[in-house]
Design an enzyme around this catalytic site. Structure first.
Site, PDB file in Angstrom:
ATOM      1  N   ASP A 242       0.911  -1.055   0.080  1.00 43.80           N
ATOM      2  CA  ASP A 242       0.030  -0.116   0.017  1.00 43.80           C
ATOM      3  C   ASP A 242       0.787   1.081  -0.098  1.00 43.80           C
ATOM      4  O   ASP A 242       1.798   1.227  -0.612  1.00 43.80           O
ATOM      5  CB  ASP A 242      -0.822  -0.026   1.174  1.00 43.80           C
ATOM      6  CG  ASP A 242      -2.206   1.134   0.919  1.00 43.80           C
ATOM      7  OD1 ASP A 242      -3.101   0.531   0.301  1.00 43.80           O
ATOM      8  OD2 ASP A 242      -2.098   1.980   1.489  1.00 43.80           O
ATOM      9  N   TYR A 386      -3.893  11.037   1.477  1.00 41.00           N
ATOM     10  CA  TYR A 386      -4.058  10.839   0.332  1.00 41.00           C
ATOM     11  C   TYR A 386      -4.162  12.187  -0.590  1.00 41.00           C
ATOM     12  O   TYR A 386      -3.309  12.331  -1.624  1.00 41.00           O
ATOM     13  CB  TYR A 386      -5.505  10.228  -0.051  1.00 41.00           C
ATOM     14  CG  TYR A 386      -5.457   8.715   0.253  1.00 41.00           C
ATOM     15  CD1 TYR A 386      -5.387   8.459   1.442  1.00 41.00           C
ATOM     16  CD2 TYR A 386      -5.613   8.051  -0.966  1.00 41.00           C
ATOM     17  CE1 TYR A 386      -5.515   7.058   1.814  1.00 41.00           C
ATOM     18  CE2 TYR A 386      -5.546   6.501  -0.657  1.00 41.00           C
ATOM     19  CZ  TYR A 386      -5.531   6.077   0.559  1.00 41.00           C
ATOM     20  OH  TYR A 386      -5.621   4.769   0.640  1.00 41.00           O
ATOM     21  N   HIS A 443      -4.591  -7.786  -0.761  1.00 38.19           N
ATOM     22  CA  HIS A 443      -4.050  -6.561  -0.315  1.00 38.19           C
ATOM     23  C   HIS A 443      -3.171  -6.613   1.255  1.00 38.19           C
ATOM     24  O   HIS A 443      -2.122  -5.733   1.259  1.00 38.19           O
ATOM     25  CB  HIS A 443      -5.141  -5.338  -0.515  1.00 38.19           C
ATOM     26  CG  HIS A 443      -4.530  -4.097  -0.299  1.00 38.19           C
ATOM     27  ND1 HIS A 443      -3.930  -3.333  -1.309  1.00 38.19           N
ATOM     28  CD2 HIS A 443      -4.675  -3.128   0.753  1.00 38.19           C
ATOM     29  CE1 HIS A 443      -3.577  -2.242  -0.778  1.00 38.19           C
ATOM     30  NE2 HIS A 443      -3.908  -2.280   0.538  1.00 38.19           N
TER      31      HIS A 443
END
Ligand SMILES: *[C@@H]1O[C@H](CO)[C@@H](O)[C@H](O)[C@H]1NC(C)=O
Length: 469
Positions: A242, A386, A443
């Site tokens: 990630d 983000y 993930h």
């Protein structure tokens, strides 16, 4: 006169137009594919300060390393339970599973489990199974888990920094740590012994959130590098999935003299556009057959990305607005994170009543990860990562070539845009020693398949060590 007219006519109506258009299309494609542009030079490492208010110039940086224990206080438990009891549930749509997001009826079972079965005190003890520390770097208290192996005379360990991402935490590594620090009891050999450092990204876990805007992966790479120096490590390995993959890749880019090897289980490289387009019609011209499904057909993969990435857009634009709900409501927070433990572990689980969560995970694992966010009230600061990183994702730093020895573990259920065929990975990671197609896993690989991931890290590190001999 007649001569020019003939040329004109043949240009307009003759065979040349299709040819000219084709040539233009190929040139445009080549241009877009970036083959005319040199890879950019890496930016300077830089320096910064992210504490509250202005920096006090006179004061010397406090470089002490302070040990602490994670505490789930009675006040925290009582407040959380009151909120869970007061949850306002709602009704799901008939016939839907996880297609509209986390199914409301399923959330009721999570709340019941959290209230009645989840053992707060036992989990508190489990959190403290490893040592936790904080140290101040660039004005922020940075948290890290630090596990040193027990070494026999003559044995040596290799330092390894592992970085989490969103919506994960240091907790993701609780199952892989013993495989790395105690390989002799976990299927490895004496040369696979690691000293493991799992820091929390600023604004995540027990790391202080930045008080200033601009806390991006480049800054975190620098802070993690400073942490390793402070711990006395000059040469070390880094691993990440990630955002952790992004951060550790930047460590490899900007700290190549310190990073001995870089291992990642998520890859962010721009697909070469021309190859993507040509391969849509003639995939075998571009990639080996086993890679085709990773990138083609483009349309359904694109719509999957579109359907699953709403979170990205909101977090990259207005993280604080949704942050209020997620900081205030444990059910809201849990649903938001659990959605990812479902669809990012296996996209097909959207078709199941429970999103695959009951069989796919032991509920304590996602809940412990959720507790890390709940106890620290830092989902908003985590989501800001983000917004801070968008300029980097589309900027030069993401196009730089990474030259340190690298390894990639490609898990089959990883989110499709983060799976890249080996050939394309090599365009960016030019010293790729290893690319493993993993047999299973998604993930949250370290938590879901610790054994597989640990084995791949061991294999990779042995290759790097052989290079140095
Ligand atoms: C917390 O609660 C438990 C059980 O309800 C009790 O045994 C314990 O003494 C409490 N701890 C404190 C510090 O109040």
């Amino acid at each position: 006169m007649i001569f020019t007219r003939r040329i004109y006519q043949s240009f307009i109506m003759g065979w040349r137009w299709p040819l000219i258009i084709s040539v233009l299309a190929v040139v445009a494609g080549l241009y877009l594919s970036g083959i005319f542009s040199e890879p950019p030079t890496p930016p300077p490492l830089g320096d910064g300060w992210w504490g509250r208010g202005g920096r006090e110039k006179a004061s010397k940086e406090d470089e002490s390393i302070r040990k602490f224990s994670i505490s789930i206080s009675n006040d925290t438990i009582n407040d959380l339970k009151t909120r869970l009891r007061n949850t306002r549930h709602f009704e799901g749509l008939e016939g839907t599973k996880f297609h509209y997001g986390v199914r409301p009826e399923y959330m009721q079972t999570v709340v019941k489990y959290w209230l009645n079965k989840y053992d707060f005190k036992a989990q508190e003890k489990y959190f403290n199974k490893y040592n936790h520390y904080r140290t101040n770097i660039e004005g922020l208290d940075i948290h890290f888990v630090h596990v040193k192996p027990t070494l026999k005379p003559g044995q040596k360990s290799k330092p390894l920094l592992i970085s989490h991402g969103w919506p994960g935490s240091f907790y993701e590594f609780y199952k892989i740590i013993p495989l790395l620090t105690d390989p002799l009891n976990n299927g490895g050999t004496a040369e696979d012994i690691f000293e493991v450092i799992c820091p929390s990204i600023p604004g995540f876990g027990y790391s202080e959130a930045s008080h200033k805007s601009g806390m991006n992966a480049h800054v975190v790479a620098r802070i993690f590098g400073k942490l390793m120096s402070r711990l006395g490590h000059d040469r070390y390995y880094v691993q990440g999935g990630d955002w952790g993959s992004f951060i550790t890749s930047i460590m490899g880019l900007l700290l190549p003299e310190h990073v001995k090897g870089l291992h990642i289980n998520l890859v962010s490289v721009d697909p070469p556009l021309l190859q993507l387009i040509i391969g849509s019609y003639f995939p075998s011209l571009i990639l080996p057959a086993e890679d085709h499904h990773k990138v083609w057909p483009v349309t359904p993969l694109f719509f999957d990305v579109l359907m699953e990435s709403g979170y990205f857009h909101i977090q990259a634009t207005k993280p604080d607005t949704i942050g209020h709900s997620l900081t205030d409501s444990p059910v809201g927070l849990a649903a938001y994170i659990l959605e990812k433990f479902s669809s990012a572990t296996n996209m097909a689980w959207r078709d199941l009543e429970d999103g695959g969560l009951n069989d796919g995970w032991q509920m304590d694992d996602p809940l412990n990860n959720i507790m890390v966010y709940w106890m620290n009230g830092n989902m908003a600061s985590a989501m800001r990562f983000y917004k801070e990183n968008v300029p980097l994702l589309f900027g030069d730093i993401n196009k730089c070539l990474i030259k340190v020895p690298s390894g990639v573990a490609d898990f089959p259920n990883e989110v499709s845009i983060f799976r890249k065929p080996e050939k394309w990975v090599r365009y960016k990671y030019v010293n790729l020693l290893q690319y493993t197609s993993m047999p299973r896993g998604g993930h949250f690989a370290a938590l879901e398949e610790p054994q597989l991931l640990a084995e791949d890290i061991r294999l990779f590190v042995r290759k790097v060590e052989t290079l140095h001999q």
